[in-house]
Design an enzyme around this catalytic site. Structure first.
Site, PDB file in Angstrom:
ATOM      1  N   HIS A 265       0.857  -1.185   0.000  1.00 55.71           N
ATOM      2  CA  HIS A 265       0.000   0.000   0.000  1.00 55.71           C
ATOM      3  C   HIS A 265       0.890   1.230   0.000  1.00 55.71           C
ATOM      4  O   HIS A 265       1.951   1.224   0.632  1.00 55.71           O
ATOM      5  CB  HIS A 265      -0.893  -0.008   1.256  1.00 55.71           C
ATOM      6  CG  HIS A 265      -2.061   0.907   1.135  1.00 55.71           C
ATOM      7  ND1 HIS A 265      -1.968   2.242   1.403  1.00 55.71           N
ATOM      8  CD2 HIS A 265      -3.338   0.660   0.752  1.00 55.71           C
ATOM      9  CE1 HIS A 265      -3.162   2.785   1.198  1.00 55.71           C
ATOM     10  NE2 HIS A 265      -3.998   1.859   0.796  1.00 55.71           N
TER      11      HIS A 265
ATOM     12  N   ASP B 232      -7.791  -5.436   0.151  1.00 54.51           N
ATOM     13  CA  ASP B 232      -8.305  -6.348  -0.875  1.00 54.51           C
ATOM     14  C   ASP B 232      -7.952  -7.807  -0.618  1.00 54.51           C
ATOM     15  O   ASP B 232      -8.477  -8.693  -1.283  1.00 54.51           O
ATOM     16  CB  ASP B 232      -7.752  -5.950  -2.252  1.00 54.51           C
ATOM     17  CG  ASP B 232      -8.455  -4.718  -2.779  1.00 54.51           C
ATOM     18  OD1 ASP B 232      -9.660  -4.595  -2.516  1.00 54.51           O
ATOM     19  OD2 ASP B 232      -7.794  -3.894  -3.431  1.00 54.51           O
TER      20      ASP B 232
HETATM   21  N1  ACO Z   1       4.249  -7.498  -4.181  1.00 54.65           N
HETATM   22  C1  ACO Z   1       5.602  -7.473  -4.242  1.00 54.65           C
HETATM   23  N2  ACO Z   1       6.344  -6.356  -4.080  1.00 54.65           N
HETATM   24  C2  ACO Z   1       5.667  -5.222  -3.848  1.00 54.65           C
HETATM   25  C3  ACO Z   1       4.253  -5.173  -3.775  1.00 54.65           C
HETATM   26  C4  ACO Z   1       3.556  -6.376  -3.941  1.00 54.65           C
HETATM   27  N3  ACO Z   1       2.223  -6.395  -3.889  1.00 54.65           N
HETATM   28  N4  ACO Z   1       3.863  -3.906  -3.554  1.00 54.65           N
HETATM   29  C5  ACO Z   1       4.986  -3.173  -3.508  1.00 54.65           C
HETATM   30  N5  ACO Z   1       6.093  -3.971  -3.669  1.00 54.65           N
HETATM   31  C6  ACO Z   1       7.492  -3.542  -3.664  1.00 54.65           C
HETATM   32  C7  ACO Z   1       7.846  -2.965  -5.034  1.00 54.65           C
HETATM   33  O1  ACO Z   1       8.345  -3.949  -5.907  1.00 54.65           O
HETATM   34  C8  ACO Z   1       8.879  -1.938  -4.660  1.00 54.65           C
HETATM   35  O2  ACO Z   1      10.099  -2.586  -4.430  1.00 54.65           O
HETATM   36  P1  ACO Z   1      11.508  -1.915  -4.858  1.00 54.65           P
HETATM   37  O3  ACO Z   1      11.589  -0.671  -4.046  1.00 54.65           O
HETATM   38  O4  ACO Z   1      12.540  -2.928  -4.533  1.00 54.65           O
HETATM   39  O5  ACO Z   1      11.379  -1.612  -6.323  1.00 54.65           O
HETATM   40  C9  ACO Z   1       8.380  -1.394  -3.324  1.00 54.65           C
HETATM   41  O6  ACO Z   1       7.633  -2.456  -2.750  1.00 54.65           O
HETATM   42  C10 ACO Z   1       7.504  -0.163  -3.464  1.00 54.65           C
HETATM   43  O7  ACO Z   1       6.453  -0.493  -4.384  1.00 54.65           O
HETATM   44  P2  ACO Z   1       5.726   0.562  -5.322  1.00 54.65           P
HETATM   45  O8  ACO Z   1       5.094  -0.181  -6.469  1.00 54.65           O
HETATM   46  O9  ACO Z   1       6.648   1.679  -5.644  1.00 54.65           O
HETATM   47  O10 ACO Z   1       4.597   1.073  -4.340  1.00 54.65           O
HETATM   48  P3  ACO Z   1       3.392   2.020  -4.724  1.00 54.65           P
HETATM   49  O11 ACO Z   1       3.105   2.809  -3.508  1.00 54.65           O
HETATM   50  O12 ACO Z   1       3.634   2.756  -5.991  1.00 54.65           O
HETATM   51  O13 ACO Z   1       2.209   0.986  -5.034  1.00 54.65           O
HETATM   52  C11 ACO Z   1       0.443  -0.522  -4.739  1.00 54.65           C
HETATM   53  C12 ACO Z   1       1.247   0.627  -4.110  1.00 54.65           C
HETATM   54  C13 ACO Z   1      -0.050  -0.107  -6.134  1.00 54.65           C
HETATM   55  C14 ACO Z   1      -0.766  -0.811  -3.861  1.00 54.65           C
HETATM   56  C15 ACO Z   1       1.361  -1.768  -4.831  1.00 54.65           C
HETATM   57  O14 ACO Z   1       1.728  -2.175  -3.530  1.00 54.65           O
HETATM   58  C16 ACO Z   1       0.694  -2.905  -5.595  1.00 54.65           C
HETATM   59  O15 ACO Z   1       0.742  -2.924  -6.830  1.00 54.65           O
HETATM   60  N6  ACO Z   1       0.065  -3.889  -4.867  1.00 54.65           N
HETATM   61  C17 ACO Z   1      -0.623  -4.984  -5.502  1.00 54.65           C
HETATM   62  C18 ACO Z   1      -1.991  -4.522  -6.016  1.00 54.65           C
HETATM   63  C19 ACO Z   1      -2.972  -4.300  -4.899  1.00 54.65           C
HETATM   64  O16 ACO Z   1      -3.130  -5.123  -4.007  1.00 54.65           O
HETATM   65  N7  ACO Z   1      -3.687  -3.146  -4.971  1.00 54.65           N
HETATM   66  C20 ACO Z   1      -4.714  -2.793  -3.998  1.00 54.65           C
HETATM   67  C21 ACO Z   1      -4.239  -1.636  -3.133  1.00 54.65           C
HETATM   68  S1  ACO Z   1      -5.460  -1.216  -1.923  1.00 54.65           S
HETATM   69  C22 ACO Z   1      -6.567  -0.368  -2.813  1.00 54.65           C
HETATM   70  O17 ACO Z   1      -6.306   0.289  -3.776  1.00 54.65           O
HETATM   71  C23 ACO Z   1      -7.946  -0.419  -2.379  1.00 54.65           C
END
Ligand code: ACO
Length: 378
Positions: free
Chosen positions: A261, A315
């Site tokens: 998140h 989620d």
């Molecule tokens: N699985 C594995 N690694 C992850 C995940 C994940 N679900 N989420 C973040 N990371 C890692 C990234 O790879 C990144 O690693 P790095 O720094 O080594 O490159 C780091 O954590 C930061 O991730 P970002 O993608 O930059 O985080 P951002 O804040 O942009 O994205 C998001 C947040 C979109 C929710 C992301 O965590 C994600 O895609 N999760 C999966 C989809 C999901 O469950 N969405 C629902 C969110 S809740 C909602 O909207 C109601």
């Protein structure tokens, strides 16, 4: 004004001042109008919480009864909306059907009177009342059935489950569903709320505001993740496959759905409550093998990704709850929208109260003075 550095995804950049909700992502704290989500989940109802979010304070007894009454008697959708929905392709995603139907409501109420509290209240009641009916109507019509009329004897959540299944729901299932709506009703400046506020800032009608937010919520990085969680659990299939699946994702740098998140760096408090609700459902209606897979996933992801603050988000467990209620997977995100309409409308009202149209800037990194090349020379 100083020129700010470009932050992809506007991370950390305030887009509005708001008194609607608050998140402390380090502590795992969520409050609506200052009240903790755990308190609302255990003591409130969705309609009371919607009132709190939209009008800024808990209603007194008379105010709540009046709001519940108005919503109850505005649940029916117009025949012309129903007929329009009938012509939608059955294979279309219910989020697209909802977006189109919410926008179509604006055709019937095109008088825009944003300074009139009566207009505001009517729009709030109409949207809160009819969005669930639209979701249920599309579900029945895509199966070739006629939609069933709302049941005035049932409260908000029980009526929605009734319109979906054509049967009066179990009281525990209705209460749990209502709590799920409370949990999803609002969450600070997320993508769909931002979308709602940008649209609101142009002073367009509230139906366009909600339709644009529904479109934004549908994406797999936002509300659409709950559907993908179930697909992922099905693909994993058994507890033994969890570790290799997660290791495979990490090797491919693929995101694990339902985890991570932008704001929470600990477990999302809503995921904790949803997990408890899922357990209550399993205790009454039987165990779900996907829950064992989910528990193992939480353990392995924590082991591998706790250092990055990656924990279950809202989620992750919501799909297991809805699945146990027999709700089809592609309705999970429309159900999220049923709840979140409360937050969007609260932000719509807040935006109108101190409006300035959104018009951010950009960092241009394209060409200048480029030559126009005639088509035959390209
Ligand atoms: N699985 C594995 N690694 C992850 C995940 C994940 N679900 N989420 C973040 N990371 C890692 C990234 O790879 C990144 O690693 P790095 O720094 O080594 O490159 C780091 O954590 C930061 O991730 P970002 O993608 O930059 O985080 P951002 O804040 O942009 O994205 C998001 C947040 C979109 C929710 C992301 O965590 C994600 O895609 N999760 C999966 C989809 C999901 O469950 N969405 C629902 C969110 S809740 C909602 O909207 C109601």
């Amino acid at each position: 004004m100083s020129v700010c550095e470009f932050r992809p995804g506007l991370e950390g950049i305030p887009a509005a001042q708001s008194s609607i909700s608050f998140v402390d992502g380090q502590k795992g704290l969520l409050e609506y109008r200052g009240i903790r989500i755990e308190e609302l989940a255990s003591k409130s109802t969705f309609l009371e919480t919607a009132y709190l979010l939209i009008w800024g304070q808990l209603p007194d007894f008379e105010e709540l009864k009046a709001f519940e009454h108005e919503v109850r008697y505005h649940r029916r959708i117009k025949y012309r909306i129903r007929d329009m929905m009938k012509s939608f392709p059955e294979s279309g995603h219910p989020m697209d059907a909802l977006q189109a139907s919410a926008a179509a409501l604006g055709l019937f109420y095109s008088r825009r009177d944003l300074h009139n509290p009566v207009y505001i209240r009517d729009a709030v009641v109409r949207l809160v009342a009819t969005i669930p009916t639209m979701v249920a109507a599309f579900q029945l019509m895509r199966k070739g059935n006629d939609p069933i009329r709302p049941n005035d004897g049932l409260d908000y959540s029980a009526n929605f489950l009734y319109m979906l299944s054509e049967e009066e729901p179990d009281p525990l299932a209705s209460r749990i569903f209502d709590v799920c709506l409370i949990l999803h009703a609002e969450h600070t400046m997320n993508a769909s709320t931002f979308s709602a506020r940008v649209t609101a800032s142009t002073l367009t009608d509230p139906y366009a505001v909600v339709a644009s937010a529904v479109g934004t919520l549908g994406g797999p990085l936002h509300g659409g993740a709950n559907e993908e969680v179930i697909q992922m659990l099905e693909e994993i299939g058994c507890v033994e496959n969890v570790r290799p699946y997660i290791e495979g994702c990490l090797e491919r740098k693929a995101k694990i759905m339902g985890f991570g998140h932008r704001v929470y760096k600990v477990k999302d408090p809503r995921a904790t409550i949803l997990q408890d609700l899922a357990e209550q459902l399993f205790a009454k209606f039987g165990h779900d093998k996907y829950y064992d897979i989910a528990l193992e996933m939480e353990k392995v992801v924590e082991e591998k990704l706790a250092n990055k603050g990656i924990y279950p988000n809202v989620d992750f467990y919501s799909g297991l709850v809805y699945g146990k209620m027999g709700i089809p997977t592609d309705l999970f995100t429309p159900i999220f929208a049923i709840a979140r309409v409360a937050g969007w409308l609260a932000h719509w009202k807040e935006q109108l109260a101190e409006n300035r149209i959104f018009r951010p800037t950009q960092v241009y990194n394209g060409l200048h003075e480029a030559a126009y090349i005639p088509i035959e020379q390209r």
